[in-house]
Design an enzyme around this catalytic site. Structure first.
Site, PDB file in Angstrom:
ATOM      1  N   CYS B 119       1.007  -1.041   0.011  1.00  0.00           N
ATOM      2  CA  CYS B 119      -0.023   0.096   0.436  1.00  0.00           C
ATOM      3  C   CYS B 119       0.931   0.579  -0.353  1.00  0.00           C
ATOM      4  CB  CYS B 119      -0.804   0.323   1.301  1.00  0.00           C
ATOM      5  SG  CYS B 119      -2.025   1.580   1.047  1.00  0.00           S
ATOM      6  N   CYS B 122      -0.602   4.406   2.495  1.00  0.00           N
ATOM      7  CA  CYS B 122      -0.788   4.222   3.248  1.00  0.00           C
ATOM      8  C   CYS B 122      -0.589   2.841   3.928  1.00  0.00           C
ATOM      9  CB  CYS B 122      -2.081   5.144   3.902  1.00  0.00           C
ATOM     10  SG  CYS B 122      -3.688   3.809   3.450  1.00  0.00           S
ATOM     11  N   SER B 123      -1.318   1.984   4.616  1.00  0.00           N
ATOM     12  CA  SER B 123      -0.688   1.225   5.535  1.00  0.00           C
ATOM     13  C   SER B 123      -2.186  -0.197   5.039  1.00  0.00           C
ATOM     14  CB  SER B 123      -0.784   0.792   6.626  1.00  0.00           C
ATOM     15  OG  SER B 123      -1.604   1.408   7.766  1.00  0.00           O
ATOM     16  N   CYS B 124      -2.748  -0.400   3.955  1.00  0.00           N
ATOM     17  CA  CYS B 124      -3.831  -0.680   3.485  1.00  0.00           C
ATOM     18  C   CYS B 124      -3.820  -2.563   4.357  1.00  0.00           C
ATOM     19  CB  CYS B 124      -4.938  -0.550   2.181  1.00  0.00           C
ATOM     20  SG  CYS B 124      -4.942   0.815   2.360  1.00  0.00           S
TER      21      CYS B 124
END
Lengths: 223, 218
Positions: B119, B122-124
Site C-alpha cells: 500500500c 498508507c498501510s492497507c
C-alpha cells in the site's frame, strides 16, 4: 495532495528491514491509540477516507519523525476537534490537570464491548448498492487523470497520466477522493487497472512486469 | 512515520506523572492518556470495548488465519478454485471476514508469476486474514520501492525471482485487499493440512518470502 504519504517510486529510504517475531504493538500506548481510534470511528462522525485525509495533513516536515500510531493519534485528535467532540482546548486543560471535569456528550453510536465482535466481523463499509453505470469495461485501455489536488486522492502520483488496462470491475464503491474531502460518497465503479512497469518507470523496468492499482471511474478516461 | 527506534518518543523535557519504574511519560504517552480519559469521561468510548478491540487483534486475528486458508488450498483443489475465484467468500467459509477486508482477492504465485502486495499511500492490509500489518510493510522503504524495484526488494529479502518469471505488484489503493497464495514447497506431499499450516509465514502471504521448506528438506 502531493504529500509525503504518497511514497510509491521514491528513492533514498534504504533497505526494507523485517523485524523477526514482531509483536502487534511495541509500546503500551500504541494499544491505546489503536483502540481509541477504532472505537471512535464507530461514532459515525467520519469514515476511513476522512480519517486518512486528516492524517495526510500532518506537516510534511514532521512526517518521517512521526511513528505510525502517533500519526493515527494526530488524525484522531484533529477529527475530534473538527467535529466538536473533544476540543483542543479540552485536551490542553486535561493534560495540565487530569482532574478537570468535562460534560458527557450524548451520542447514539457508542461502540459497546458486547458489540465489538459483531462490528469488527462486519466487512461492509465502502461498497454500496447504488445503481451507477460503469464507464469502462474489462479489457478497455484507459488513461489516468493528470491531477494535483491539494486535498485527498487515492490516485498515486506515480500512476497519473499513465496508460493501463482494465482487468476487473469491482462494482460500486464510495469514491474516496470525494468522501475524504467531505464532499459526500459520490458512489462509482472501482476497477483494477494493470500498468506495465515500463509505462510507469521507463525502459529500465523489466518488460512484462506490471503494477496493478484499484482506481475509480473519475480517475480514468478512454485511452 | 517509519519510526523504528523504540526510544524515539521518550522526550526528556516532558515530565508528567510517573509510572512504577519512575520513567517520565513521553509526550505521546501523555497525549494518548489525555485523549482516552476525555473520550471515556464524555461517554464517547466504552473502556470495555477498548479492551475487547485490543484482545481481538492481539490474540484472535492474525496471520494464522491466512495460513489455514493457504494450507487448505494446497490440499483441496476445489477450495483453491473457490479461493481464487472469490477470496471473500472462501475466507468466510473459515469464519474469516470483517474490518479492512471488505473484498478479498487472493493471488496465486506460480512458476510463471510472482505477486507482491503493498500500500504505497498508507498501510492497507487484509486484517481479517493476516491481522495488523508489520512495521516494515508500513515503512517508507517498502512503500517507496515495492512498486519501482520489486525485484531488488525481493533479492534483498532472500526471495529473488528468476528472470523468466513475471512480477506483479498490487498497490492497495481502494478498499479491496490482497493476499498471496504462495507455492506449496517441494517435499511436502506427505504432510497433513495442520502441518502445512506451520510452513505458511505471514511474509509469504504478502509475497516477500516463499513458504518455508519442511524440516529436513533441501
Amino acid at each position: 495532495m502531493n504529500g509525503l504519504h504518497d511514497l510509491g517510486g521514491m528513492h533514498g529510504f534504504g533497505p526494507v528491514v523485517i523485524e523477526p517475531d514482531e509483536p502487534p504493538f511495541h509500546h503500551p500506548w500504541e494499544r491505546r491509540a489503536f483502540a481509541i481510534t477504532l472505537a471512535a470511528g464507530y461514532l459515525g462522525e467520519w469514515n476511513i477516507d476522512q480519517s486518512r485525509a486528516m492524517r495526510e495533513r500532518l506537516p510534511a516536515s514532521e512526517y518521517f519523525d512521526t511513528s505510525y500510531y502517533e500519526l493515527w493519534l494526530y488524525g484522531l485528535e484533529r477529527l475530534l476537534d473538527a467535529r466538536g467532540l473533544v476540543l483542543n482546548e479540552e485536551r490542553a486543560a486535561r493534560r495540565q490537570d487530569p482532574t478537570v471535569p468535562v460534560a458527557r456528550v450524548d451520542r447514539v453510536h457508542v461502540l459497546a464491548a458486547r458489540d465489538v465482535e459483531r462490528a469488527f466481523g462486519t466487512a461492509r463499509a465502502a461498497r454500496t448498492d447504488d445503481d451507477v453505470e460503469a464507464r469502462h469495461r474489462v479489457g478497455d485501455r484507459v488513461l489516468t487523470q493528470t491531477i494535483n489536488p491539494v486535498g485527498h486522492t487515492r490516485l498515486p502520483r506515480y500512476t497519473r497520466g499513465k496508460r493501463g488496462l482494465v482487468t476487473v470491475d469491482h462494482g460500486v464503491w464510495i469514491f474516496a477522493d470525494s468522501m475524504g474531502n467531505d464532499l459526500g460518497p459520490d458512489p462509482q465503479h472501482v476497477y483494477n487497472v494493470r500498468f506495465e512497469a515500463r509505462e510507469l518507470w521507463g525502459d529500465g523496468a523489466r518488460a512484462g512486469d506490471a503494477v496493478y492499482v484499484d482506481l475509480w471511474d473519475d480517475h480514468l478516461e478512454p485511452a | 512515520m517509519p519510526d523504528q527506534d523504540p526510544d524515539h518518543n521518550h522526550d526528556d523535557d516532558d515530565v508528567g506523572e510517573h509510572r512504577d519504574h519512575d520513567a517520565p511519560l513521553s509526550d505521546v504517552e501523555l497525549r494518548v492518556r489525555t485523549l482516552e480519559s476525555l473520550l471515556v469521561d464524555k461517554g464517547l468510548v466504552d473502556p470495555a470495548a477498548l479492551d475487547a478491540i485490543i484482545d481481538t487483534y492481539e490474540t484472535r486475528v492474525g496471520p494464522r488465519n491466512g495460513a489455514r486458508i493457504v494450507a487448505r488450498a494446497w490440499v483441496d483443489p476445489d477450495f483453491r478454485l473457490r479461493l481464487l475465484a472469490d477470496g471473500t467468500a472462501a475466507a468466510a467459509e473459515h469464519g474469516y471476514e470483517g474490518r479492512q477486508t471488505e473484498k478479498l482477492v487472493v493471488l496465486e504465485n506460480t512458476p510463471r508469476v510472482h505477486n507482491l502486495v503493498v500500500c504505497t499511500l498508507c498501510s492497507c492490509y487484509p486484517w481479517a486474514v493476516l491481522g495488523l500489518p508489520p512495521i516494515w510493510y508500513k515503512s517508507a522503504p517498502y512503500r517507496a520501492r515495492a512498486v519501482i524495484d520489486p525485484r531488488g526488494v525481493l533479492n534483498e529479502l532472500g526471495a529473488g525471482v528468476p528472470d523468466d518469471r513475471e512480477v506483479r505488484v498490487w498497490d492497495s489503493t481502494a478498499e479491496i485487499r490482497y493476499m498471496v497464495l504462495p507455492e506449496r514447497p517441494a517435499g511436502t506431499e506427505a504432510m497433513s493440512e495442520a502441518e502445512l499450516t506451520g510452513l505458511v509465514t505471514r511474509d509469504s502471504m504478502i509475497g516477500v518470502a516463499v513458504a518455508q521448506a519442511p524440516a529436513g528438506a533441501g
